[in-house]
Design a protein around this motif. Structure first.
Motif, mmCIF file in Angstrom:
data_model
loop_
_atom_site.group_PDB
_atom_site.id
_atom_site.type_symbol
_atom_site.label_atom_id
_atom_site.label_comp_id
_atom_site.label_asym_id
_atom_site.label_seq_id
_atom_site.Cartn_x
_atom_site.Cartn_y
_atom_site.Cartn_z
ATOM 1 N N ILE A 1 0.890 -1.239 0.052
ATOM 2 C CA ILE A 1 -0.086 -0.172 -0.076
ATOM 3 C C ILE A 1 0.837 1.253 0.051
ATOM 4 C CG2 ILE A 1 -1.811 1.363 1.272
ATOM 5 C CD1 ILE A 1 -2.785 -1.458 2.532
ATOM 6 N N TYR A 2 0.814 2.105 -1.029
ATOM 7 C CA TYR A 2 1.515 3.279 -1.150
ATOM 8 C C TYR A 2 0.584 4.692 -0.726
ATOM 9 C CZ TYR A 2 4.575 0.012 -3.531
ATOM 10 O OH TYR A 2 5.612 -0.957 -3.908
ATOM 11 N N GLU A 3 1.383 5.727 -0.851
ATOM 12 C CA GLU A 3 0.580 7.092 -0.681
ATOM 13 C C GLU A 3 0.066 7.432 -1.845
ATOM 14 O OE1 GLU A 3 0.221 8.080 2.074
ATOM 15 O OE2 GLU A 3 1.794 7.327 3.490
ATOM 16 N N PRO A 4 -1.198 7.988 -2.005
ATOM 17 C CA PRO A 4 -1.876 8.760 -0.709
ATOM 18 C C PRO A 4 -2.596 7.520 0.002
ATOM 19 C CG PRO A 4 -2.788 9.544 -2.530
ATOM 20 C CD PRO A 4 -1.659 8.563 -3.220
ATOM 21 N N SER A 5 -2.857 6.401 -0.706
ATOM 22 C CA SER A 5 -3.692 5.338 -0.083
ATOM 23 C C SER A 5 -3.437 5.191 1.253
ATOM 24 C CB SER A 5 -3.602 4.214 -0.964
ATOM 25 O OG SER A 5 -3.780 4.290 -2.291
ATOM 26 N N LYS A 6 -2.360 5.065 1.797
ATOM 27 C CA LYS A 6 -1.727 4.563 3.200
ATOM 28 C C LYS A 6 -2.284 5.582 3.919
ATOM 29 C CE LYS A 6 2.113 2.373 5.235
ATOM 30 N NZ LYS A 6 3.536 1.902 4.990
ATOM 31 N N SER A 7 -2.003 6.639 3.804
ATOM 32 C CA SER A 7 -2.370 7.963 4.734
ATOM 33 C C SER A 7 -3.946 7.834 4.977
ATOM 34 C CB SER A 7 -1.824 9.179 4.325
ATOM 35 O OG SER A 7 -0.412 9.102 4.537
ATOM 36 N N LEU A 8 -4.652 7.984 3.676
ATOM 37 C CA LEU A 8 -6.150 8.040 3.968
ATOM 38 C C LEU A 8 -6.773 6.888 4.644
ATOM 39 C CD1 LEU A 8 -7.112 9.474 0.143
ATOM 40 C CD2 LEU A 8 -7.758 10.225 2.471
ATOM 41 N N LEU A 9 -6.059 5.628 4.373
ATOM 42 C CA LEU A 9 -6.906 4.417 4.972
ATOM 43 C C LEU A 9 -6.356 4.658 6.389
ATOM 44 C CD1 LEU A 9 -5.874 1.687 2.492
ATOM 45 C CD2 LEU A 9 -8.218 2.463 3.087
ATOM 46 N N GLN A 10 -5.489 4.974 6.594
ATOM 47 C CA GLN A 10 -4.985 5.036 8.314
ATOM 48 C C GLN A 10 -5.782 6.162 9.059
ATOM 49 O OE1 GLN A 10 -0.787 6.006 8.843
ATOM 50 N NE2 GLN A 10 -0.770 4.694 10.819
ATOM 51 N N LYS A 11 -5.964 7.284 8.308
ATOM 52 C CA LYS A 11 -6.711 8.317 9.076
ATOM 53 C C LYS A 11 -8.091 7.958 9.303
ATOM 54 C CE LYS A 11 -8.498 12.867 7.758
ATOM 55 N NZ LYS A 11 -8.855 13.964 6.535
ATOM 56 N N ASN A 12 -8.522 6.925 8.368
ATOM 57 C CA ASN A 12 -9.974 6.578 8.697
ATOM 58 C C ASN A 12 -10.229 5.089 9.201
ATOM 59 O OD1 ASN A 12 -11.965 8.484 6.943
ATOM 60 N ND2 ASN A 12 -10.184 8.346 5.846
ATOM 61 N N GLY A 13 -9.089 4.590 10.048
ATOM 62 C CA GLY A 13 -9.182 3.392 10.516
ATOM 63 C C GLY A 13 -9.184 1.913 9.790
ATOM 64 N N LEU A 14 -9.017 2.430 8.305
ATOM 65 C CA LEU A 14 -9.081 1.038 7.646
ATOM 66 C C LEU A 14 -7.766 0.610 7.058
ATOM 67 C CD1 LEU A 14 -11.993 2.113 5.324
ATOM 68 C CD2 LEU A 14 -12.045 0.882 7.367
ATOM 69 N N LEU A 15 -6.614 1.057 7.492
ATOM 70 C CA LEU A 15 -5.218 0.434 7.140
ATOM 71 C C LEU A 15 -5.100 -0.898 7.745
ATOM 72 C CD1 LEU A 15 -2.563 1.105 5.495
ATOM 73 C CD2 LEU A 15 -1.570 1.840 7.684
#
Length: 447
Positions: A35-49
């Motif tokens: 998982i690369y940015e920006p997917s990683k940060s967005l998923l993490q921010k929303n508790g889905l990483l």
């Protein structure tokens, strides 16, 4: 509320669809092996990483309502095998999106080039006019939090990709949406790894046109030599609307549309390809009840989708552009647009060959002449990308033979590329960086 698991949640469309569904109150989980940015940060921010990268069959349980399978996963994926064993409902994201939007008017933007820009233009206009709509688009757009939205809106605008739907469904994604209105922006061979011939590539577009429903609408670029004959394949009662470049002029480096009402409308995007994109977007908006004057007023401040002739820096004497262009038709159109807009400036065009098609020597002849309007050309060949894709090394002589550019350099190392670019004289010169990759992680801002 549905309980949904995403296999390969890190993909651009996949993670945005996951976030849009979470926003609607559905319970979402997911996995991926990278998982690369920006997917990683967005998923993490929303508790889905996911807690860890990789595939975890233990995440697949009988209480899941649906498993959404991304193209990045393989047919022998451990989570997929477990879902099949349990007899769970398995969907690709296009098939799921169709089911979710069955009761909406579906508008699909397809084509080898321009589909992200056209979709983005339509969304920009609809938002400015406070219309209610859902969407899926392939890039970030200013003013939109996500690349997908699902609600109770009566219409959905979908960027229709011709790549395969999933490892289990080898159809082009856009065939699954069953659109009421379809726009095809042009056809130029791409995705050689799944469409080995230009004929096989064209078949998916022919199917899209043949399958349009009674009283459906087909909007298409009439200047495209391959596409112009295809509308004949549609049913007799399908409404056909051809388009070409929107009339415009350039004044002091600014592109100005000539509106149907005789009024001039300055816009921020430029290039012949974008004048076509605007005309296509205008016809879609017309189909859904938007007046021409409303469209022209709304489109004026459209700045473009992310990585589509995006300005990284403009100091008045030099501009750095980054663009997603990778297929030959996109590379040619983008290079021509920058040179035509700034004819007095030197243009250095840097293209990363990153996709399966572009790294295949059999496909390279398609690039002949695409960089001709650049004063200097650089081809970047990432050894890292080549190793991941398990492609053979392309020799410099091969690249030179196919691109046929008198001032072309081949570079394989990111640091060497940075050094080469920084050493040039940038007074009265523009830099155009084109890739669907990252130039091995180069920082455009630092550059």
């Amino acid at each position: 509320m549905l309980k949904i698991h995403f296999i390969a949640i890190g993909g651009a469309a996949m993670h945005n669809l996951a976030l849009a569904l979470q926003k609607n109150g559905h319970q979402i989980t997911g996995s991926d092996d990278e998982i690369y940015e920006p997917s990683k940060s967005l998923l993490q921010k929303n508790g889905l990483l996911p807690d860890s990268e990789g595939w975890h069959p233990e995440k697949i349980s009988k209480d899941l309502d649906v498993v959404i399978l991304g193209m990045h996963a393989r047919a022998d994926n451990p989570e997929l095998l477990k879902a099949q064993e349990l007899g769970l409902r398995i969907e690709s994201y296009p098939s799921f999106l169709y089911e979710y939007s069955k009761n909406k008017q579906r508008i699909v933007i397809a084509g080898s080039h321009g589909k992200t820009s056209i979709t983005s233009m339509i969304l920009h206009v609809l938002k400015k006019l406070n219309r209610k709509f859902d969407y899926l688009v392939g890039a970030r757009i200013e003013g939109f939090e996500l690349m997908a939205q699902l609600s109770d809106a009566p219409i959905i605008i979908i960027e229709g990709d011709e790549y395969l739907a999933s490892p289990l469904d080898r159809r082009a994604k856009f065939l699954l949406y069953q659109p009421h209105i379809a726009l095809v922006s042009g056809i130029a061979w791409d995705h050689m790894n799944v469409y080995p011939t230009f004929e096989s590539y064209q078949e998916s577009f022919k199917e899209l046109i043949k399958n349009l429903p009674k009283a459906g609408t087909l909007i298409y670029d009439e200047t495209d030599p391959i596409l112009k004959e295809m509308p004949k394949l549609s049913q007799d009662d399908v409404i056909k609307k051809p388009y070409k470049e929107h009339p415009a002029l350039i004044e002091n480096g600014k592109t100005i549309l000539k509106g149907d009402d005789g009024v001039k409308y300055p816009i921020t995007v430029f290039g012949n390809h974008n004048l076509k994109n605007i005309n296509g977007a205008r016809l879609i908006c017309e189909q859904i009840g938007i007046e021409a004057t409303e469209f022209y007023q709304a489109i004026q401040d459209f700045k473009g989708a992310a990585k589509r002739l995006e300005i990284v820096k403009d100091n008045g004497k030099s501009i750095v552009f980054k663009d997603f262009a990778h297929a030959p038709s996109k590379v040619k159109a983008t290079t021509e647009a920058v040179k035509q807009q700034f004819p007095e400036r030197k243009l250095v065009a840097c293209l990363e060959l990153h996709t399966f098609s572009s790294l295949n020597p059999a496909f390279l002849p398609q690039y002949e002449g695409t960089l001709n309007l650049a004063d200097e050309a650089i081809i970047f060949l990432s050894e890292h990308a080549r190793a991941i894709k398990r492609m053979d090394k392309i020799e410099e002589e091969t690249v030179q033979n196919y691109f046929k550019h008198s001032k072309l350099t081949v570079i394989r190392d990111r640091e060497e590329l940075e050094k080469d670019l920084i050493s040039k004289d940038w007074s009265n010169a523009n830099l155009l960086m084109m890739s669907s990759g990252t130039f091995d992680g180069i920082s455009f801002q630092e550059l």
